[in-house]
Each structure stands twice: as structure tokens, then as C-alpha cells.
Motif scaffolding. Structure first.
Motif, PDB file in Angstrom:
ATOM      1  N   LYS A 163      -1.411   5.711  51.278  1.00 27.12           N
ATOM      2  CA  LYS A 163      -0.708   6.775  50.546  1.00 27.12           C
ATOM      3  C   LYS A 163      -1.665   7.450  49.569  1.00 27.12           C
ATOM      4  O   LYS A 163      -2.287   6.786  48.747  1.00 27.12           O
ATOM      5  N   VAL A 164      -1.825   8.780  49.692  1.00 27.89           N
ATOM      6  CA  VAL A 164      -2.704   9.546  48.803  1.00 27.89           C
ATOM      7  C   VAL A 164      -1.968  10.782  48.289  1.00 27.89           C
ATOM      8  O   VAL A 164      -1.013  11.248  48.907  1.00 27.89           O
ATOM      9  N   GLU A 165      -2.457  11.322  47.162  1.00 25.21           N
ATOM     10  CA  GLU A 165      -1.901  12.585  46.659  1.00 25.21           C
ATOM     11  C   GLU A 165      -2.473  13.767  47.442  1.00 25.21           C
ATOM     12  O   GLU A 165      -1.788  14.740  47.727  1.00 25.21           O
ATOM     13  N   VAL A 166      -3.783  13.647  47.754  1.00 26.27           N
ATOM     14  CA  VAL A 166      -4.481  14.709  48.489  1.00 26.27           C
ATOM     15  C   VAL A 166      -5.328  14.075  49.569  1.00 26.27           C
ATOM     16  O   VAL A 166      -6.048  13.092  49.310  1.00 26.27           O
ATOM     17  N   GLU A 185      -4.601   8.199  56.296  1.00 30.36           N
ATOM     18  CA  GLU A 185      -4.067   8.699  55.022  1.00 30.36           C
ATOM     19  C   GLU A 185      -2.795   9.486  55.302  1.00 30.36           C
ATOM     20  O   GLU A 185      -2.672  10.105  56.356  1.00 30.36           O
ATOM     21  N   PHE A 186      -1.839   9.506  54.351  1.00 29.07           N
ATOM     22  CA  PHE A 186      -0.741  10.473  54.384  1.00 29.07           C
ATOM     23  C   PHE A 186      -0.526  11.004  52.974  1.00 29.07           C
ATOM     24  O   PHE A 186      -0.665  10.273  51.987  1.00 29.07           O
ATOM     25  N   ASP A 187      -0.189  12.316  52.921  1.00 30.19           N
ATOM     26  CA  ASP A 187       0.020  12.947  51.602  1.00 30.19           C
ATOM     27  C   ASP A 187       1.518  13.203  51.384  1.00 30.19           C
ATOM     28  O   ASP A 187       2.339  12.944  52.266  1.00 30.19           O
ATOM     29  N   PRO A 188       1.909  13.752  50.229  1.00 29.95           N
ATOM     30  CA  PRO A 188       3.342  13.955  49.947  1.00 29.95           C
ATOM     31  C   PRO A 188       4.056  14.863  50.954  1.00 29.95           C
ATOM     32  O   PRO A 188       5.274  14.778  51.088  1.00 29.95           O
ATOM     33  N   GLY A 226      -8.399  13.462  52.219  1.00 32.41           N
ATOM     34  CA  GLY A 226      -9.823  13.771  52.207  1.00 32.41           C
ATOM     35  C   GLY A 226     -10.746  12.690  51.692  1.00 32.41           C
ATOM     36  O   GLY A 226     -11.962  12.779  51.885  1.00 32.41           O
ATOM     37  N   ALA A 227     -10.208  11.687  51.052  1.00 30.84           N
ATOM     38  CA  ALA A 227     -11.087  10.572  50.665  1.00 30.84           C
ATOM     39  C   ALA A 227     -11.605   9.873  51.926  1.00 30.84           C
ATOM     40  O   ALA A 227     -12.763   9.484  52.013  1.00 30.84           O
ATOM     41  N   ALA A 284     -16.420  13.675  59.113  1.00 30.32           N
ATOM     42  CA  ALA A 284     -16.829  14.754  58.201  1.00 30.32           C
ATOM     43  C   ALA A 284     -16.110  14.669  56.856  1.00 30.32           C
ATOM     44  O   ALA A 284     -14.914  14.364  56.789  1.00 30.32           O
ATOM     45  N   THR A 285     -16.866  14.961  55.798  1.00 30.24           N
ATOM     46  CA  THR A 285     -16.270  15.067  54.458  1.00 30.24           C
ATOM     47  C   THR A 285     -16.171  16.542  54.092  1.00 30.24           C
ATOM     48  O   THR A 285     -17.113  17.312  54.314  1.00 30.24           O
TER      49      THR A 285
END
Ligand code: DER
Length: 224
Positions: free
Chosen positions: A124-127, A87-90, A129-130, A177-178
Motif C-alpha cells: 500500500k502506497v500513497e503514490v 504497489e497499489f495507490d488510493p 513509483g518507489a 525503470a524509475t
């Protein structure tokens, strides 16, 4: 699939950044694998580099393509590393480690001047952790670290390979881990770094110089 096509587009774009004389970090995972194959073609056509792989698998792939390898302990700095991410965030903070190579990847990244991340558009994610956060622990500490993750309002499980625990190249376990949405990756990273026996985690905070994302039939570059 379009995902694999996007990975190849990102890989082809990233290797354009390579030049003679560089020390190059080779990432791990399927997207980095496409980049290693592209680098093999460039080396065959005369590109003069020396490479440091981030996993035994990437080492073997690079060796099979006659990419010159150098021992990481004989190198002070790495000019450029091309690696993937989950994942990568902004802010270009990353979750890495889906492929289990996060500890060596982070060490190579820490030695690298320009860390170039290559991804398909699903990363691409906003936050963050998914994707479950991979955490590397020494076996002796696995239950202790699981309890400390619970104290941080997380929930971890030891990654299995069939009936036994998955082992990293370093012979350690991985806990996935979540924590819910990770809105402050830096703070969580600091908390994790304080847990004894935890030797690595997949939060790469402010380490990426660029993210090159394959999307549809083109690429989009994000810069820190
Ligand atoms: O394990 C890793 O860090 C890999 O780079 C992973 O995050 C990306 O793997 P993929 O390119 O196969 O999706």
C-alpha cells in the motif's frame, strides 16, 4: 513472517468470491501462488471452474493441483481473476510485473470482469513509483526503448538473470525503470504505449475491481 501470513490471509479471503461455472484467471507471484493452492483445495472439494494461468509457472502449479485449465484463445471473457501487485495507490492503480509476468497478466486482466488484487500491507502506497516499473520490450528494440525512457525523464536497466538477460514467457526482455513519484499513472501509461517495440508495462490503470490487503491478523478490502 508476518508478510507471508498477510499474503495467505488475503488469498483465503479472495477465493471466497469463487463459484461454480466461473472462468477464473490465475495470477502470478507468491501471493497469487497462495490463492492457487487454496483454489486447488476448493476444486478437490468439488468447485467447478476452468482456469487460465498468467504464466508458465502458475500453469504448472495449477496443473499439479488438478485445477482444470482452458486455452485463453478459446475464451471470450474471464469472470474473475485473482492476482498480486507490487504497489497499489488510493485510486487502486497498480504497479505489477515484479515477477516478470506483466504482459500475460494484463491481457488476462483486460479480459476479466472482476479483477481482484491480493496483497500484503507493504504494497500500500500513497503514490506509485518507489517500486521500479517493469516494462516488457522485444530484444530488437531494447536500446531504442531505453533511450525513449530517458526522454521521458526515466532511467531504465535491462533485468538480468545471472550473466544473461532475463527472458519472459514470451521470450522478451524486461526493463525496470524509475520515473520518480508517478502522480499521473494514466499519462505515463499513454506515453509508454506509444513507444514502438514496447509490448507491455506494469502500470495497471483503473483495472482493479477490489484490493484485498492482509494486515496484521485480518484483511481490509479497498473498492474502486
Ligand atoms: O509480477 C507480478 O505482477 C506479481 O503479481 C507481483 O506483482 C506480486 O508478487 P508477490 O505476490 O510475490 O509480491
Amino acid at each position: 513472517t508476518s508478510i507471508e501470513f498477510e499474503k495467505k490471509l488475503a488469498a483465503k479471503e479472495a477465493v471466497k468470491l469463487l463459484s461454480d461455472g466461473q472462468t477464473v484467471g490465475l495470477g502470478s507471484g507468491s501471493t497469487a501462488g497462495y490463492a492457487i493452492r487454496e483454489i486447488g483445495k476448493l476444486v478437490k472439494n468439488g468447485l467447478q471452474i476452468r482456469a487460465i494461468p498468467t504464466s508458465d509457472h502458475s500453469r504448472d502449479l495449477a496443473a499439479s493441483l488438478a485445477i482444470p485449465l482452458v486455452d485463453i484463445n478459446s475464451v471470450d471473457t474471464i469472470d474473475i481473476t485473482i492476482d498480486g501487485a507490487d504497489e497499489f495507490d488510493p485510486s487502486l492503480d497498480l504497479i505489477k510485473g515484479g515477477g516478470g509476468a506483466l504482459l500475460r497478466e494484463k491481457i488476462v486482466a483486460a479480459m476479466t470482469t472482476d479483477l481482484i488484487i491480493i496483497v500484503d500491507s507493504a504494497k500500500k502506497v500513497e503514490v506509485l513509483g518507489a517500486f521500479k516499473l517493469p516494462i516488457e520490450v522485444i530484444p530488437f528494440a531494447s536500446s531504442f526503448v531505453l533511450r525513449r525512457i530517458t526522454n521521458l525523464n526515466g532511467e531504465g536497466t535491462v533485468r538480468m538473470a545471472g550473466a544473461t538477460e532475463y527472458l519472459t514467457d514470451e521470450g522478451n526482455y524486461i526493463i525496470d525503470a524509475t520515473f520518480g513519484p508517478i502522480r499521473d499513472p494514466s499519462s505515463l501509461a499513454t506515453e509508454l504505449n506509444g513507444i514502438e517495440g514496447l509490448v507491455g508495462h506494469g502500470l495497471f490503470v483503473q483495472m482493479a475491481r477490489k484490493v484485498i490487503m492482509g494486515v496484521d491478523s485480518t484483511t481490509k478490502t479497498f473498492e474502486a
